[in-house]
Scaffold this motif. Structure first.
Motif, short mmCIF file in Angstrom:
data_model
loop_
_atom_site.label_atom_id
_atom_site.label_comp_id
_atom_site.label_asym_id
_atom_site.label_seq_id
_atom_site.Cartn_x
_atom_site.Cartn_y
_atom_site.Cartn_z
N MET A 107 0.82 -1.19 0.00
CA MET A 107 0.00 0.00 0.00
C MET A 107 0.87 1.25 0.00
SD MET A 107 -3.14 0.90 -0.08
CE MET A 107 -4.02 -0.54 0.46
N GLY A 108 1.94 1.26 0.79
CA GLY A 108 2.80 2.43 0.88
C GLY A 108 3.51 2.74 -0.42
N ARG A 109 3.93 1.71 -1.14
CA ARG A 109 4.61 1.92 -2.42
C ARG A 109 3.66 2.53 -3.44
NH1 ARG A 109 7.20 -3.06 -0.89
NH2 ARG A 109 9.43 -2.69 -0.66
N ARG A 110 2.43 2.04 -3.47
CA ARG A 110 1.44 2.57 -4.40
C ARG A 110 1.15 4.04 -4.08
NH1 ARG A 110 -3.88 1.14 -3.02
NH2 ARG A 110 -3.82 3.21 -2.17
N ASP A 111 0.89 4.32 -2.81
CA ASP A 111 0.58 5.69 -2.40
C ASP A 111 1.73 6.63 -2.74
OD1 ASP A 111 -1.71 4.60 -1.39
OD2 ASP A 111 -1.17 4.84 0.72
N TYR A 112 2.94 6.19 -2.48
CA TYR A 112 4.11 7.02 -2.75
C TYR A 112 4.26 7.28 -4.25
CZ TYR A 112 8.88 8.82 -2.38
OH TYR A 112 10.00 9.60 -2.44
N ALA A 113 4.06 6.26 -5.06
CA ALA A 113 4.15 6.42 -6.52
C ALA A 113 3.07 7.40 -7.01
CB ALA A 113 4.01 5.08 -7.21
N ILE A 114 1.86 7.27 -6.50
CA ILE A 114 0.77 8.17 -6.89
C ILE A 114 1.12 9.60 -6.49
CG2 ILE A 114 -1.62 8.82 -6.38
CD1 ILE A 114 -2.24 5.79 -6.21
N VAL A 138 11.13 9.13 -10.06
CA VAL A 138 9.73 8.72 -10.17
C VAL A 138 9.65 7.34 -10.83
CG1 VAL A 138 7.49 9.29 -11.19
CG2 VAL A 138 8.95 11.12 -10.29
N GLY A 139 10.46 7.12 -11.85
CA GLY A 139 10.48 5.81 -12.51
C GLY A 139 10.89 4.71 -11.55
N ALA A 140 11.88 4.98 -10.70
CA ALA A 140 12.33 3.97 -9.74
C ALA A 140 11.23 3.62 -8.74
CB ALA A 140 13.57 4.49 -9.00
N VAL A 141 10.46 4.60 -8.33
CA VAL A 141 9.37 4.35 -7.38
C VAL A 141 8.26 3.54 -8.05
CG1 VAL A 141 7.56 5.49 -6.04
CG2 VAL A 141 9.90 6.34 -5.94
N ILE A 142 7.96 3.85 -9.31
CA ILE A 142 6.94 3.08 -10.03
C ILE A 142 7.39 1.63 -10.20
CG2 ILE A 142 5.73 2.82 -12.23
CD1 ILE A 142 5.77 5.89 -12.46
N VAL A 143 8.66 1.44 -10.53
CA VAL A 143 9.20 0.08 -10.68
C VAL A 143 9.11 -0.68 -9.36
CG1 VAL A 143 11.33 -1.23 -11.06
CG2 VAL A 143 10.69 0.58 -12.64
N ALA A 144 9.46 -0.01 -8.26
CA ALA A 144 9.38 -0.66 -6.93
C ALA A 144 7.94 -1.06 -6.63
CB ALA A 144 9.91 0.29 -5.85
N LEU A 184 5.56 -1.74 -8.90
CA LEU A 184 5.18 -2.83 -9.80
C LEU A 184 5.79 -4.16 -9.38
CD1 LEU A 184 5.39 -1.03 -13.26
CD2 LEU A 184 3.33 -1.72 -12.04
N ARG A 185 7.02 -4.12 -8.90
CA ARG A 185 7.70 -5.36 -8.51
C ARG A 185 7.26 -5.87 -7.14
NH1 ARG A 185 13.82 -4.03 -10.57
NH2 ARG A 185 13.43 -4.52 -12.75
N ASN A 186 7.07 -4.95 -6.20
CA ASN A 186 6.88 -5.38 -4.82
C ASN A 186 5.59 -4.91 -4.16
OD1 ASN A 186 9.52 -6.55 -4.81
ND2 ASN A 186 10.34 -4.49 -4.61
N GLY A 187 4.75 -4.16 -4.87
CA GLY A 187 3.58 -3.63 -4.21
C GLY A 187 2.27 -3.87 -4.94
N ARG A 188 2.33 -4.01 -6.25
CA ARG A 188 1.10 -4.17 -7.02
C ARG A 188 0.59 -5.59 -6.89
NH1 ARG A 188 -0.99 -5.36 -12.20
NH2 ARG A 188 -2.48 -3.80 -12.93
N PRO A 189 -0.67 -5.74 -6.50
CA PRO A 189 -1.21 -7.10 -6.38
C PRO A 189 -1.33 -7.76 -7.76
CG PRO A 189 -2.92 -5.46 -5.96
CD PRO A 189 -1.64 -4.71 -6.16
N LYS A 190 -1.26 -9.05 -7.78
CA LYS A 190 -1.45 -9.80 -9.02
C LYS A 190 -2.86 -9.53 -9.51
CE LYS A 190 2.35 -12.46 -8.76
NZ LYS A 190 3.50 -11.71 -9.13
N SER A 191 -2.94 -9.11 -10.77
CA SER A 191 -4.26 -8.76 -11.31
C SER A 191 -4.19 -8.79 -12.82
CB SER A 191 -4.65 -7.36 -10.82
OG SER A 191 -5.83 -6.94 -11.46
N ARG A 233 -4.74 -1.43 -15.57
CA ARG A 233 -4.46 -0.13 -14.95
C ARG A 233 -3.15 -0.21 -14.18
NH1 ARG A 233 -8.30 3.56 -15.82
NH2 ARG A 233 -10.43 2.85 -15.99
N LEU A 234 -2.38 0.88 -14.24
CA LEU A 234 -1.11 0.92 -13.53
C LEU A 234 -1.35 0.77 -12.03
CD1 LEU A 234 1.96 1.36 -13.64
CD2 LEU A 234 1.52 3.81 -13.55
N PHE A 235 -2.30 1.52 -11.52
CA PHE A 235 -2.63 1.45 -10.10
C PHE A 235 -3.97 0.76 -9.96
CE2 PHE A 235 0.04 5.22 -10.65
CZ PHE A 235 1.10 4.84 -9.85
#
Length: 170
Positions: free
Chosen positions: A1-8, A55-61, A63-70, A74-76
């Motif tokens: 959740m924190g990685r997604r919020d930070y990227a947003i 910003v790219g590094a945060v999005i990658v983090a 996608l790799r460690n925070g985005r649920p399998k789906s 949508r990016l988020f």
């Protein structure tokens, strides 16, 4: 959740994206080779924007460690209402700690107007010497009048444009 919020939050604060532009981003909108992101802007316009390395590094983090399998493209992945409220409460609390006015917050629902990030970015760019034209291009404004709204914030810069008052009266 924190990685997604930070990227947003970084997309809002550093690229000046609107909340709905962030919400409509898809995985296919990110061109990693060119370090660009395709933004679906207001009025059915599309714009390509460079992604800063941080910003790219945060999005990658995310996608790799925070985005649920789906299977959602949508990016988020849309947060549950509870998760969105948690983000809003965190932002309100941060805003309170900074001692800032809550005039831009809906006090009853305690939800932020995410547009404040665009306003803050434009103000900071103006203070660091960017022209209104450059700010308008970054924020994808159609009219210079829209961008001029941000000029009223930089009082010191506006003082240099004013004429001296005639006589001794100030």
């Amino acid at each position: 959740m924190g990685r997604r919020d930070y990227a947003i939050l970084l997309l809002l604060a550093k690229l000046g994206l609107r909340a709905d532009e962030v919400a409509t981003l898809t995985l296919d909108d990110v061109d990693w080779r060119a370090s660009e992101i395709l933004v679906r802007a207001k009025g059915r316009r599309r714009a390509r924007m460079l992604i800063p390395p941080d910003v790219g590094a945060v999005i990658v983090a995310y996608l790799r460690n925070g985005r649920p399998k789906s299977s959602c493209r949508r990016l988020f992945v849309r947060p549950h209402t509870r998760a969105r409220r948690r983000l809003c409460f965190r932002m309100c609390d941060h805003h309170d700690r900074q001692g800032r006015s809550r005039s831009r917050w809906n006090r009853r629902l305690r939800t932020p107007r995410f547009h404040i990030f665009r306003y803050s970015l434009a103000t900071e760019l103006l203070r660091s010497g960017a022209t209104l034209s450059e700010i308008g291009q970054l924020l994808r404004h159609e009219s210079h009048d829209t961008t001029r709204i941000y000029a009223k914030v930089d009082i010191d810069a506006l003082r240099t444009l004013s004429l001296p008052w005639p006589g001794d009266v100030q």
